[in-house]
Scaffold this active site. Structure first.
Site, PDB file in Angstrom:
ATOM      1  N   HIS A  36      51.822  53.214  67.659  1.00 46.59           N
ATOM      2  CA  HIS A  36      50.831  52.888  66.640  1.00 46.59           C
ATOM      3  C   HIS A  36      50.139  54.176  66.194  1.00 46.59           C
ATOM      4  O   HIS A  36      49.380  54.776  66.940  1.00 46.59           O
ATOM      5  CB  HIS A  36      49.814  51.906  67.237  1.00 46.59           C
ATOM      6  CG  HIS A  36      48.938  51.246  66.211  1.00 46.59           C
ATOM      7  ND1 HIS A  36      48.127  50.178  66.503  1.00 46.59           N
ATOM      8  CD2 HIS A  36      48.746  51.493  64.887  1.00 46.59           C
ATOM      9  CE1 HIS A  36      47.471  49.810  65.416  1.00 46.59           C
ATOM     10  NE2 HIS A  36      47.829  50.606  64.423  1.00 46.59           N
ATOM     11  N   ASP A  44      51.182  50.513  72.099  1.00 42.27           N
ATOM     12  CA  ASP A  44      50.758  49.160  72.443  1.00 42.27           C
ATOM     13  C   ASP A  44      51.817  48.523  73.331  1.00 42.27           C
ATOM     14  O   ASP A  44      52.993  48.432  72.946  1.00 42.27           O
ATOM     15  CB  ASP A  44      50.561  48.323  71.168  1.00 42.27           C
ATOM     16  CG  ASP A  44      49.357  48.777  70.360  1.00 42.27           C
ATOM     17  OD1 ASP A  44      48.297  48.973  70.966  1.00 42.27           O
ATOM     18  OD2 ASP A  44      49.498  48.949  69.136  1.00 42.27           O
ATOM     19  N   LYS A 227      52.162  67.676  39.357  1.00 40.36           N
ATOM     20  CA  LYS A 227      53.512  68.249  39.405  1.00 40.36           C
ATOM     21  C   LYS A 227      53.405  69.699  39.862  1.00 40.36           C
ATOM     22  O   LYS A 227      52.748  70.512  39.210  1.00 40.36           O
ATOM     23  CB  LYS A 227      54.186  68.175  38.033  1.00 40.36           C
ATOM     24  CG  LYS A 227      55.649  68.553  38.079  1.00 40.36           C
ATOM     25  CD  LYS A 227      56.309  68.395  36.712  1.00 40.36           C
ATOM     26  CE  LYS A 227      57.816  68.604  36.812  1.00 40.36           C
ATOM     27  NZ  LYS A 227      58.210  69.880  37.410  1.00 40.36           N
ATOM     28  N   ASP A 229      54.813  73.498  41.028  1.00 35.98           N
ATOM     29  CA  ASP A 229      55.721  74.475  40.440  1.00 35.98           C
ATOM     30  C   ASP A 229      56.356  75.303  41.555  1.00 35.98           C
ATOM     31  O   ASP A 229      55.826  76.332  41.963  1.00 35.98           O
ATOM     32  CB  ASP A 229      54.913  75.372  39.483  1.00 35.98           C
ATOM     33  CG  ASP A 229      55.810  76.205  38.601  1.00 35.98           C
ATOM     34  OD1 ASP A 229      57.032  76.030  38.660  1.00 35.98           O
ATOM     35  OD2 ASP A 229      55.277  77.052  37.854  1.00 35.98           O
ATOM     36  N   GLU A 362      51.278  72.426  35.155  1.00 31.87           N
ATOM     37  CA  GLU A 362      52.531  72.105  34.479  1.00 31.87           C
ATOM     38  C   GLU A 362      52.556  70.670  33.979  1.00 31.87           C
ATOM     39  O   GLU A 362      53.086  70.383  32.907  1.00 31.87           O
ATOM     40  CB  GLU A 362      53.713  72.346  35.431  1.00 31.87           C
ATOM     41  CG  GLU A 362      55.063  72.122  34.754  1.00 31.87           C
ATOM     42  CD  GLU A 362      56.226  72.326  35.704  1.00 31.87           C
ATOM     43  OE1 GLU A 362      57.355  71.974  35.312  1.00 31.87           O
ATOM     44  OE2 GLU A 362      56.020  72.818  36.816  1.00 31.87           O
TER      45      GLU A 362
END
Length: 505
Positions: A36, A44, A227, A229, A362
């Site tokens: 877990h 567990d 995004k 680069d 970008e």
């Protein structure tokens, strides 16, 4: 009534955990150990009894060494269906984090379990894949069981003697829930401790690619990321071995030494997808800076990870993206500083794009939260650019009579296996870069191999279509020629044959 506490703690409209009801026990008692990855990582341990699963949280996990005594904190009973549960408990819910089955099998009690629970001493034989032998669960001294004081071994045990770190993790636990679990005798098995030995389910893969669009999707079915680069890299971690492959399966492992060391510190076998980048002083990823640091300071590179393809031997590519990202965030917690989780926002694409544009980034990436990792370009992943930019094949270079050093490069792209000319690029180079390109291109001079050339009279030094250049430009003209192009850098991670035109006319 046995599952009242379990049900009260959970919102079943938000979590995929089974609600369940007490059931008659099956033909043989089952046990399960689930790893877990919650706020406090633990294992567990669950035993089937009277139609439910008796449950203990074991911070350090079971051990096959008879000299080890591991803290076990008894928690609420769970439904039998929980023995098969694997997945992500969403943030904000009780036990938020990912759950994986670590071991599963049957057990045989040495005597009646009800008697053992009352006595504070449960003795069982486990028959599992990782744990196979006799084990004892013993309630701690001063933990609310008078019979425990009669046990000579328990007189030597108290809360203070259990690992201090474990106590800190469960410092708010009631004393009468404290047990310890120890191995009495174990059959010969490979695992002496809980160790991740699950091999990765695949050695390489096709990466998921984005489709270019100028429309930002709306709604809560989309997550948005910045995004970056850099170099797209899939990393494979298996025990102490790490391999970094580009989208074309080029091995870049030796080029990213600090990133490899960071990945080695992860506790689990896994396959990660992300972008290797170099950040400038303003915190923006810079491709030119990346190429410079690859040569001069590779230890300063960072790996922005945005997807988890496999974990502990399980292929995750068919589960929804949002669950993969939740699991990814959990395993990157407390990881090396050069491994960065790619944060996202849900349903606020326009705000995300405006932020990217304002900060001269970008662009952004939009991903459907329920998408699988298909390993191809489709519309589940979209990219929205703040300005035009893509890779092109270098097909030649220009020089002058006075200066034999290149003054511009000619670039193109493939369409239906035919090579198309798209223009010349004469800016974005410094003198050092010009010399480097000049040397590379002079070694691969060749006859003109361009299938579609608008001006047959172009006088150039033609080259074999080997190198790929990243080009930034204003637009593509009606004649399919780049306007105001500028050189960004060489893309050694890309195969020239795969370069197509991403935008229309």
């Amino acid at each position: 009534m046995k599952l009242t506490t379990y049900n009260k703690k959970r919102n079943f409209s938000a979590t995929s955990e089974p609600q369940g009801r007490p059931q008659a026990k099956s033909a043989g008692g089952i046990f399960v150990i689930q790893h877990h990855f919650a706020r406090r990582e633990h294992y567990d341990f669950r035993l089937e009894h009277n139609g439910v699963l008796l449950s203990w949280a074991v911070p350090k996990g079971l051990s096959n060494n008879p000299n080890d005594k591991r803290l076990a904190v008894q928690v609420e009973d769970h439904p039998l269906e929980y023995a098969k549960f694997e997945g992500v408990i969403p943030a904000g819910n009780y036990g938020a984090g990912s759950v994986e089955i670590f071991d599963f099998g049957t057990f045989t009690p040495s005597y009646d379990l009800d008697f053992g629970i009352k006595k504070g001493h449960i003795k069982i034989k486990l028959n599992g894949k990782k744990f196979n032998g006799e084990y004892s669960l013993i309630k701690m001294k001063n933990a609310g069981n008078k019979n425990e004081n009669k046990n000579k071994e328990n007189k030597k045990i108290n809360v203070e003697k259990i690992n201090k770190t474990e106590n800190k993790k469960f410092k708010n636990t009631k004393e009468n829930n404290l047990w310890f679990i120890k191995c009495e005798s174990a059959q010969k098995i490979k695992n002496k401790e809980i160790k991740n030995s699950n091999k990765n389910p695949f050695k390489n893969c096709s990466v998921q690619l984005c489709t270019l669009t100028n429309k930002i999707p709306t709604g809560k079915d989309w997550v948005f990321e910045i995004k970056y680069d850099g170099y797209r890299v899939v990393t494979y971690k298996e025990d102490e071995n790490v391999k970094c492959l580009t989208r074309n399966n080029k091995d870049y492992t030796k080029r990213f030494p600090s990133i490899v060391e960071g990945i080695k510190k992860l506790k689990f076998n896994c396959i990660l997808d992300g972008e290797v980048v170099a950040f400038d002083n303003l915190g923006k990823s810079d491709f030119s800076l990346l190429q410079e640091k690859l040569k001069t300071a590779p230890n300063e590179l960072e790996y922005v990870v945005f997807d988890l393809l496999a974990l502990n031997g399980k292929d995750l590519r068919t589960i929804p993206l949002i669950k993969r990202k939740e699991m990814l965030k959990n395993i990157l917690i407390k990881s090396s500083k050069n491994l960065i989780f790619s944060e996202h926002i849900i349903g606020k694409g326009k705000q995300c794009f405006n932020f990217a544009k304002k900060n001269n980034l970008e662009g952004i990436v939009a991903k459907n939260i329920n998408s699988v990792y298909a390993g191809k370009r489709n519309e589940d992943w979209l990219k929205i650019k703040c300005y035009m930019r893509q890779e092109f094949v270098i097909i030649g270079f220009l020089t002058t009579e006075k200066n034999p050093l290149l003054s511009a490069i000619l670039v193109g792209y493939y369409k239906n296996k035919k090579l198309y000319y798209v223009g010349k690029v004469g800016t974005g180079f410094n003198e050092k870069l010009k010399k480097e390109l000049n040397n590379k291109l002079n070694k691969i001079k060749s006859d003109c191999k361009v299938d579609f050339l608008p001006n047959k009279k172009i006088k150039a030094n033609w080259v074999k279509p080997k190198y790929v250049a990243e080009i930034k430009f204003a637009e593509l003209t009606k004649d399919s020629i780049l306007r105001q192009p500028s050189f960004v850098g060489l893309r050694e991670d890309k195969d020239a044959k795969t370069i197509n035109l991403e935008i229309g006319k």
